[in-house]
Design a protein around this motif. Structure first.
Motif, PDB file in Angstrom:
ATOM      1  N   SER A 169      -2.498  16.112   5.941  1.00 40.85           N
ATOM      2  CA  SER A 169      -1.532  15.887   7.025  1.00 40.85           C
ATOM      3  C   SER A 169      -0.637  14.674   6.762  1.00 40.85           C
ATOM      4  O   SER A 169       0.500  14.627   7.234  1.00 40.85           O
ATOM      5  N   LEU A 170      -1.124  13.700   5.990  1.00 43.94           N
ATOM      6  CA  LEU A 170      -0.338  12.498   5.705  1.00 43.94           C
ATOM      7  C   LEU A 170       0.866  12.770   4.805  1.00 43.94           C
ATOM      8  O   LEU A 170       1.778  11.950   4.738  1.00 43.94           O
ATOM      9  N   LYS A 171       0.899  13.934   4.148  1.00 44.98           N
ATOM     10  CA  LYS A 171       2.053  14.289   3.309  1.00 44.98           C
ATOM     11  C   LYS A 171       3.343  14.341   4.136  1.00 44.98           C
ATOM     12  O   LYS A 171       4.425  14.211   3.600  1.00 44.98           O
ATOM     13  N   ALA A 172       3.201  14.495   5.445  1.00 46.93           N
ATOM     14  CA  ALA A 172       4.370  14.506   6.327  1.00 46.93           C
ATOM     15  C   ALA A 172       5.148  13.203   6.229  1.00 46.93           C
ATOM     16  O   ALA A 172       6.341  13.160   6.522  1.00 46.93           O
ATOM     17  N   LEU A 173       4.486  12.135   5.781  1.00 45.20           N
ATOM     18  CA  LEU A 173       5.142  10.832   5.671  1.00 45.20           C
ATOM     19  C   LEU A 173       6.147  10.763   4.529  1.00 45.20           C
ATOM     20  O   LEU A 173       6.871   9.776   4.402  1.00 45.20           O
ATOM     21  N   THR A 174       6.233  11.803   3.718  1.00 47.51           N
ATOM     22  CA  THR A 174       7.290  11.843   2.703  1.00 47.51           C
ATOM     23  C   THR A 174       8.656  12.031   3.359  1.00 47.51           C
ATOM     24  O   THR A 174       9.681  11.766   2.742  1.00 47.51           O
ATOM     25  N   ASP A 175       8.658  12.481   4.618  1.00 47.54           N
ATOM     26  CA  ASP A 175       9.888  12.546   5.406  1.00 47.54           C
ATOM     27  C   ASP A 175      10.225  11.099   5.785  1.00 47.54           C
ATOM     28  O   ASP A 175       9.547  10.477   6.608  1.00 47.54           O
ATOM     29  N   ARG A 176      11.259  10.570   5.169  1.00 46.42           N
ATOM     30  CA  ARG A 176      11.607   9.156   5.335  1.00 46.42           C
ATOM     31  C   ARG A 176      11.856   8.792   6.803  1.00 46.42           C
ATOM     32  O   ARG A 176      11.444   7.713   7.261  1.00 46.42           O
ATOM     33  N   ALA A 177      12.511   9.656   7.545  1.00 45.33           N
ATOM     34  CA  ALA A 177      12.780   9.374   8.962  1.00 45.33           C
ATOM     35  C   ALA A 177      11.470   9.214   9.736  1.00 45.33           C
ATOM     36  O   ALA A 177      11.333   8.303  10.553  1.00 45.33           O
ATOM     37  N   LEU A 178      10.507  10.080   9.458  1.00 47.83           N
ATOM     38  CA  LEU A 178       9.197   9.972  10.108  1.00 47.83           C
ATOM     39  C   LEU A 178       8.483   8.707   9.651  1.00 47.83           C
ATOM     40  O   LEU A 178       7.946   7.959  10.469  1.00 47.83           O
ATOM     41  N   PHE A 179       8.479   8.460   8.355  1.00 43.67           N
ATOM     42  CA  PHE A 179       7.798   7.287   7.799  1.00 43.67           C
ATOM     43  C   PHE A 179       8.275   6.002   8.476  1.00 43.67           C
ATOM     44  O   PHE A 179       7.479   5.134   8.831  1.00 43.67           O
ATOM     45  N   LEU A 180       9.574   5.897   8.700  1.00 46.00           N
ATOM     46  CA  LEU A 180      10.153   4.690   9.283  1.00 46.00           C
ATOM     47  C   LEU A 180       9.852   4.508  10.770  1.00 46.00           C
ATOM     48  O   LEU A 180      10.132   3.456  11.330  1.00 46.00           O
ATOM     49  N   THR A 181       9.243   5.526  11.413  1.00 38.12           N
ATOM     50  CA  THR A 181       8.893   5.399  12.828  1.00 38.12           C
ATOM     51  C   THR A 181       7.535   4.750  13.046  1.00 38.12           C
ATOM     52  O   THR A 181       7.143   4.510  14.187  1.00 38.12           O
ATOM     53  N   GLY A 182       6.815   4.428  11.980  1.00 36.17           N
ATOM     54  CA  GLY A 182       5.490   3.822  12.106  1.00 36.17           C
ATOM     55  C   GLY A 182       5.530   2.516  12.877  1.00 36.17           C
ATOM     56  O   GLY A 182       6.474   1.750  12.783  1.00 36.17           O
ATOM     57  N   LYS A 183       4.502   2.289  13.648  1.00 37.03           N
ATOM     58  CA  LYS A 183       4.390   1.080  14.467  1.00 37.03           C
ATOM     59  C   LYS A 183       3.016   0.461  14.250  1.00 37.03           C
ATOM     60  O   LYS A 183       2.022   1.161  14.091  1.00 37.03           O
ATOM     61  N   LEU A 184       3.001  -0.863  14.292  1.00 34.70           N
ATOM     62  CA  LEU A 184       1.743  -1.588  14.255  1.00 34.70           C
ATOM     63  C   LEU A 184       1.096  -1.428  15.624  1.00 34.70           C
ATOM     64  O   LEU A 184       1.707  -1.744  16.645  1.00 34.70           O
ATOM     65  N   CYS A 185      -0.100  -0.900  15.659  1.00 29.80           N
ATOM     66  CA  CYS A 185      -0.818  -0.651  16.910  1.00 29.80           C
ATOM     67  C   CYS A 185      -1.821  -1.779  17.104  1.00 29.80           C
ATOM     68  O   CYS A 185      -2.857  -1.813  16.438  1.00 29.80           O
TER      69      CYS A 185
ATOM     70  N   TYR B 139       0.850  -1.190   0.000  1.00 29.19           N
ATOM     71  CA  TYR B 139       0.000   0.000   0.000  1.00 29.19           C
ATOM     72  C   TYR B 139       0.883   1.236   0.000  1.00 29.19           C
ATOM     73  O   TYR B 139       1.789   1.361   0.822  1.00 29.19           O
ATOM     74  N   ASP B 140       0.604   2.144  -0.923  1.00 26.75           N
ATOM     75  CA  ASP B 140       1.353   3.403  -0.996  1.00 26.75           C
ATOM     76  C   ASP B 140       0.548   4.486  -0.283  1.00 26.75           C
ATOM     77  O   ASP B 140      -0.552   4.835  -0.712  1.00 26.75           O
ATOM     78  N   MET B 141       1.082   4.976   0.806  1.00 27.85           N
ATOM     79  CA  MET B 141       0.393   6.001   1.585  1.00 27.85           C
ATOM     80  C   MET B 141       0.122   7.260   0.762  1.00 27.85           C
ATOM     81  O   MET B 141      -0.789   8.020   1.069  1.00 27.85           O
ATOM     82  N   ALA B 142       0.880   7.466  -0.311  1.00 34.70           N
ATOM     83  CA  ALA B 142       0.679   8.638  -1.172  1.00 34.70           C
ATOM     84  C   ALA B 142      -0.722   8.673  -1.769  1.00 34.70           C
ATOM     85  O   ALA B 142      -1.216   9.742  -2.137  1.00 34.70           O
ATOM     86  N   MET B 143      -1.387   7.518  -1.825  1.00 32.51           N
ATOM     87  CA  MET B 143      -2.755   7.471  -2.346  1.00 32.51           C
ATOM     88  C   MET B 143      -3.707   8.317  -1.497  1.00 32.51           C
ATOM     89  O   MET B 143      -4.764   8.720  -1.959  1.00 32.51           O
ATOM     90  N   LEU B 144      -3.331   8.606  -0.267  1.00 28.18           N
ATOM     91  CA  LEU B 144      -4.194   9.353   0.648  1.00 28.18           C
ATOM     92  C   LEU B 144      -3.822  10.825   0.784  1.00 28.18           C
ATOM     93  O   LEU B 144      -4.511  11.579   1.470  1.00 28.18           O
ATOM     94  N   PHE B 145      -2.741  11.243   0.135  1.00 27.37           N
ATOM     95  CA  PHE B 145      -2.250  12.604   0.328  1.00 27.37           C
ATOM     96  C   PHE B 145      -3.266  13.669  -0.088  1.00 27.37           C
ATOM     97  O   PHE B 145      -3.391  14.690   0.578  1.00 27.37           O
ATOM     98  N   GLU B 146      -3.979  13.476  -1.186  1.00 30.59           N
ATOM     99  CA  GLU B 146      -4.968  14.472  -1.628  1.00 30.59           C
ATOM    100  C   GLU B 146      -6.141  14.550  -0.667  1.00 30.59           C
ATOM    101  O   GLU B 146      -6.678  15.625  -0.406  1.00 30.59           O
ATOM    102  N   LYS B 147      -6.522  13.412  -0.126  1.00 31.59           N
ATOM    103  CA  LYS B 147      -7.669  13.337   0.772  1.00 31.59           C
ATOM    104  C   LYS B 147      -7.334  13.830   2.178  1.00 31.59           C
ATOM    105  O   LYS B 147      -8.152  14.452   2.846  1.00 31.59           O
ATOM    106  N   HIS B 148      -6.116  13.531   2.636  1.00 35.87           N
ATOM    107  CA  HIS B 148      -5.680  13.887   3.998  1.00 35.87           C
ATOM    108  C   HIS B 148      -4.314  14.579   3.913  1.00 35.87           C
ATOM    109  O   HIS B 148      -3.270  13.924   3.936  1.00 35.87           O
TER     110      HIS B 148
END
Length: 162
Positions: A39-55, A28-37
């Motif tokens: 705030s999710l564009k922040a995930l283009t920052d690779r360091a931030l993207f890699l901090t994601g955790k399964l909740c 799944y490419d999170m970029a699919m949600l950038f137009e809709k949300h």
């Protein structure tokens, strides 16, 4: 139906691969949600993207403003492979039950385990204890055996598979 995620892998750019309890691995490419949300564009920052955790098993979380429900990934993602190590034991139960010539209902009566729970185990969406599996094996007139097998990966390293 609620699909349970059991693992996450971060790929290139903003692409995730999520392994579900059914063995399906979805990309799944999170970029699919950038137009809709926005705030999710922040995930283009690779360091931030890699901090994601399964909740738990139901979502991926980055911070208080950034998360995604795994149902979205399951529904809109692309299946890239089936992880047979996840499917193996549900399929093995199904085959053993068929060989014992027992229906799920009959096995349920013999074990005291609800038929719907036996169905969930066979479909790979339940995570029974070893004690439960032993009870099922005994009711079918067989024994439970768990193996750890090492297989060589493409890069020549050995990986552990159950």
């Amino acid at each position: 139906m609620h699909h349970k995620a059991i693992d996450i892998e971060f790929k290139e750019n903003t692409v995730l691969e999520v392994k579900f309890q059914t063995g399906e691995v979805k990309s799944y490419d999170m970029a699919m949600l950038f137009e809709k949300h926005d705030s999710l564009k922040a995930l283009t920052d690779r360091a931030l993207f890699l901090t994601g955790k399964l909740c738990g098993s139901s979502g991926i979380y980055w911070n208080d403003d950034l998360d995604i429900d795994v149902e979205t990934i399951y529904e809109d993602g692309t299946t890239v492979r089936i992880d047979s190590s996840v499917l193996g034991f549900g399929d093995a139960l199904f085959k053993a039950r068929a060989r014992a010539e027992l229906s799920q209902k009959e096995l349920s009566i013999l074990t005291g385990i609800d038929q719907s729970d036996i169905s969930k185990i066979e479909r790979g969406i339940a995570n029974p204890s070893v004690g439960t599996l032993n009870r099922i094996a005994k009711a079918m007139g067989c024994s439970l055996k768990v193996d750890f097998v090492f297989e060589e990966s493409q890069d020549g390293h050995k990986s552990s598979v159950v």
